[in-house]
Design an enzyme around this catalytic site. Sequence first.
Site, short mmCIF file in Angstrom:
data_model
loop_
_atom_site.label_atom_id
_atom_site.label_comp_id
_atom_site.label_asym_id
_atom_site.label_seq_id
_atom_site.Cartn_x
_atom_site.Cartn_y
_atom_site.Cartn_z
N GLU A 135 6.50 49.82 50.92
CA GLU A 135 7.36 49.27 49.86
C GLU A 135 7.24 47.75 49.77
OE1 GLU A 135 8.01 51.16 47.70
OE2 GLU A 135 10.05 51.92 47.77
N THR A 190 10.11 45.05 40.91
CA THR A 190 11.21 45.30 41.84
C THR A 190 11.68 44.00 42.49
OG1 THR A 190 10.39 47.52 42.23
CG2 THR A 190 11.97 46.69 43.82
N1 HSE Z 1 17.10 50.23 45.94
C1 HSE Z 1 15.97 49.61 45.34
C2 HSE Z 1 16.43 48.60 44.31
C3 HSE Z 1 15.12 50.66 44.67
O1 HSE Z 1 17.33 48.92 43.54
O2 HSE Z 1 15.91 47.49 44.28
C4 HSE Z 1 13.88 50.09 44.04
O3 HSE Z 1 13.13 51.16 43.54
#
Ligand code: HSE
Length: 315
Positions: A135, A190
Amino acid sequence: MVTNVKVRAPSSTANLGPGFDVFGLALDAFYDEITLSKTNKSITTNRPWHGVRILTTDDVPKDPQQNTAGLVVKAMKQKFKIKSGIEIRIKKGVPAGFGMGSSAASAAAAALAFNKLFNLKLDSNTLIKCAGIGEKASAGTIHYDNVAASLLGGFVVVKTKPFEVVRLEPPKNLVLCLAVPQLKVPKKKTKISRAVIPKTVKLSDLTVNLSNAANIVSGFLLKDSDLIGRSIQDVIVEPARKHLIPGFSKVKNNALNAGALGVTISGAGPSVIAFCKKSQNLKKIGKSMEKGFSSVKVGCDIIICKPSAGPKIRA
Ligand code: HSE
């Protein structure tokens, strides 16, 4: 001796509103396929990546250091002192950058395939931690909600201190309606959408989110989709991120008016997810979300899907 393992891992939605970085739900909307093969050939490209090569025709980084699956394989190769060369074949099915756990699906599939290929017999918490390393390639930081869902299937609750993931079986009548806007998403989306989240929160907001999160878990335990849907309410992260999604409020309100039980941003967005029941008019809910996006001149794809039971391994 196993020399080749193929794993198909599902897409996922993270957060489910109040469960930022904690909740994940595997979705049978899309799948990534990773095939790992042992190779004796010495692969001299990509120093210091001796022994890892990526083969794909998809639009993903070919450099293992920049690739989600590549990072996982490298980390596991080092951690478990594996000497053999490894080829990674990647077939992307989960659209990247739309909040459906695309990087996580590849990372989860890579970790599972590695475990099987080298007969490591790792427990699920260790596998999730290994997959989480991937990630970093897209989010900049490690978060486990998507990889845990992709790896275990169903609904997952991630606890980081100490690390532990619980999997719960979703209610049979739970159906999701995903609206995927036709937007150009930045490569490190992200990372960008994590940068807008407040660093500190009001205790009263925390209480609202905590009570909703607790009731989402209750809903999964009680197999009560209505309770899950009613509790998809987030007063911290969604308000901070919604400006990144054109037409978000319209899409959400339209879906709620059309009968959706709860609506929020899917993961870091920009997809919007509506929690519904099988018995509902899902076409109507989907259409209403489409209308919400078209009110700001954004096209969207509507995907009606169920929770996924998890990945499939073929050795
Ligand atoms: N929990 C993470 C966010 C998921 O909201 O940034 C990203 O896919």
